[in-house]
Enzyme design. Sequence first.
Site, PDB file in Angstrom:
ATOM      1  N   LYS A 206     -36.037 -18.835 -61.864  1.00  0.00           N
ATOM      2  CA  LYS A 206     -36.583 -20.164 -62.142  1.00  0.00           C
ATOM      3  C   LYS A 206     -38.016 -19.943 -62.614  1.00  0.00           C
ATOM      4  O   LYS A 206     -38.986 -20.494 -62.070  1.00  0.00           O
ATOM      5  CB  LYS A 206     -36.492 -21.004 -60.856  1.00  0.00           C
ATOM      6  CG  LYS A 206     -36.773 -22.455 -61.022  1.00  0.00           C
ATOM      7  CD  LYS A 206     -35.606 -23.271 -61.554  1.00  0.00           C
ATOM      8  CE  LYS A 206     -36.080 -24.701 -61.770  1.00  0.00           C
ATOM      9  NZ  LYS A 206     -35.116 -25.551 -62.457  1.00  0.00           N
TER      10      LYS A 206
ATOM     11  N   TYR B 278     -37.405 -15.206 -48.050  1.00  0.00           N
ATOM     12  CA  TYR B 278     -36.915 -14.684 -46.772  1.00  0.00           C
ATOM     13  C   TYR B 278     -37.822 -13.567 -46.233  1.00  0.00           C
ATOM     14  O   TYR B 278     -37.451 -12.864 -45.308  1.00  0.00           O
ATOM     15  CB  TYR B 278     -35.482 -14.152 -46.903  1.00  0.00           C
ATOM     16  CG  TYR B 278     -34.423 -15.225 -47.039  1.00  0.00           C
ATOM     17  CD1 TYR B 278     -34.753 -16.575 -47.027  1.00  0.00           C
ATOM     18  CD2 TYR B 278     -33.078 -14.884 -47.176  1.00  0.00           C
ATOM     19  CE1 TYR B 278     -33.781 -17.554 -47.161  1.00  0.00           C
ATOM     20  CE2 TYR B 278     -32.096 -15.857 -47.301  1.00  0.00           C
ATOM     21  CZ  TYR B 278     -32.453 -17.188 -47.298  1.00  0.00           C
ATOM     22  OH  TYR B 278     -31.491 -18.155 -47.427  1.00  0.00           O
TER      23      TYR B 278
ATOM     24  N   ASP C 279     -28.229 -15.876 -51.957  1.00  0.00           N
ATOM     25  CA  ASP C 279     -27.596 -16.407 -50.748  1.00  0.00           C
ATOM     26  C   ASP C 279     -26.816 -17.672 -51.083  1.00  0.00           C
ATOM     27  O   ASP C 279     -25.643 -17.839 -50.734  1.00  0.00           O
ATOM     28  CB  ASP C 279     -28.691 -16.678 -49.707  1.00  0.00           C
ATOM     29  CG  ASP C 279     -28.144 -16.889 -48.313  1.00  0.00           C
ATOM     30  OD1 ASP C 279     -26.939 -16.636 -48.102  1.00  0.00           O
ATOM     31  OD2 ASP C 279     -28.918 -17.300 -47.439  1.00  0.00           O
TER      32      ASP C 279
ATOM     33  N   ASP D  72     -22.411 -18.351 -51.691  1.00  0.00           N
ATOM     34  CA  ASP D  72     -21.601 -19.318 -50.935  1.00  0.00           C
ATOM     35  C   ASP D  72     -20.908 -20.290 -51.891  1.00  0.00           C
ATOM     36  O   ASP D  72     -19.756 -20.683 -51.677  1.00  0.00           O
ATOM     37  CB  ASP D  72     -22.467 -20.112 -49.943  1.00  0.00           C
ATOM     38  CG  ASP D  72     -22.624 -19.405 -48.602  1.00  0.00           C
ATOM     39  OD1 ASP D  72     -22.595 -18.165 -48.572  1.00  0.00           O
ATOM     40  OD2 ASP D  72     -22.790 -20.101 -47.570  1.00  0.00           O
TER      41      ASP D  72
ATOM     42  N   ASP E  30     -30.664 -23.293 -61.280  1.00  0.00           N
ATOM     43  CA  ASP E  30     -30.021 -24.594 -61.031  1.00  0.00           C
ATOM     44  C   ASP E  30     -28.916 -24.857 -62.064  1.00  0.00           C
ATOM     45  O   ASP E  30     -27.792 -25.223 -61.723  1.00  0.00           O
ATOM     46  CB  ASP E  30     -31.051 -25.730 -60.982  1.00  0.00           C
ATOM     47  CG  ASP E  30     -32.048 -25.697 -62.147  1.00  0.00           C
ATOM     48  OD1 ASP E  30     -32.028 -24.724 -62.920  1.00  0.00           O
ATOM     49  OD2 ASP E  30     -32.840 -26.650 -62.278  1.00  0.00           O
TER      50      ASP E  30
END
Length: 326
Positions: A167, A120, A223, A227, A199
């Site tokens: 990761k 981002y 982010d 959610d 993941d």
Amino acid sequence: MTDTIAVIPGDGIGGEVLPAAVEVLEALDLDLEFVEGEAGDHVKEERGEALPQETYDLAAEADATLFGAAGETAADVILPLREAVDSFANVRPARAYPGVDAVKPETDLVFVRENTEGVYAGIEDDLTDDVTTLTRLITESASRRIAEFGFEYAEENGFEDVTVAHKANVMQKTDGKFLAACEAVAAEGGHEFDDALMDALAMHLIMHPEDYGVVICPNLAGDMLSDLAAGLVGGLGLLPSANVGPDNALFEPVHGSAPDIAGEGVANPSAMILSAALLCDHLGYDDSAARVRAAVETVLEDGPRTPDLGGDAGTEDVTRAVVDAL
Ligand code: NAI
Ligand code: MG
């Protein structure tokens, strides 16, 4: 001393839930002055820019900011606003409440998301008509800063489990650096943590959210995983967040402008009101923060409830009930 609070409703349900949070704060009788600023899609249409300089300055100069949500212009609004308050940490508590039909009622965790870099950072390029690139920015300094914040947050708020999401097996340099910074900070401070590939973590969070307390994440992972956790506890209408900097902070629900329900007066104001509770924490009004949370919990348990939680009440009905429960 009076604290100046910048209030920026934005678009869609932002304009419906932000007044709810202000109403609750006003009922607490704190020494707060509210100054409203404009931002979002409708401002871009009228003035050609989604975030006018005066709104940016308002947030930068206020003691704290409450933000609702922006629509299509979200990236042009919220990313600069997070920068205006110099926020490096995005704190997103996700917990299930009694009375709310949650997929996993045992969920009680907090994402501590790095808020300034990763994918981002805005470093994108068109190389040819066919090829676009994105640069993932990870610095040791920002990684250390979010790790320090995360371990301290866990200690102050009584969370035993700290997990670092990454990761590093694939993004060896960038997430390698992120993970190494977390390891160094943990070693210096005597903190313990588990690390998890993001993941696999997404799957494990769904199956066993009770295994997690504070989850320290790079920007995009925080982010997405927050959610995901919203889905575990009953939806985006319940998740507040704080963007915290060294001296300033901005508080906003995790959700967006929800165009599918905007204008109907049925948005769940809980996420926004819980964001106001985080603002009270930040300003040192600990009792008020606890009262707001208790009032929201009472209303979530006893109703009235908005349609996202299976009820048929409106935003204003819920807000009034929260104020009464204070
Ligand atoms: P969204 O969070 O606006 O909505 C996702 C779903 O959750 C929708 O079905 C919506 O009705 C529901 N929902 C969200 N908040 C709710 C609430 N308080 N009460 C009841 N239901 C609620 O995300 P979506 O649909 O991906 O994006 C819509 C717009 O919002 C887009 O233009 C996007 O750019 C923007 N957005 C802005 C953000 C911000 O300002 N920080 C964050 C996320 C999205
Ligand atoms: Mg998001």
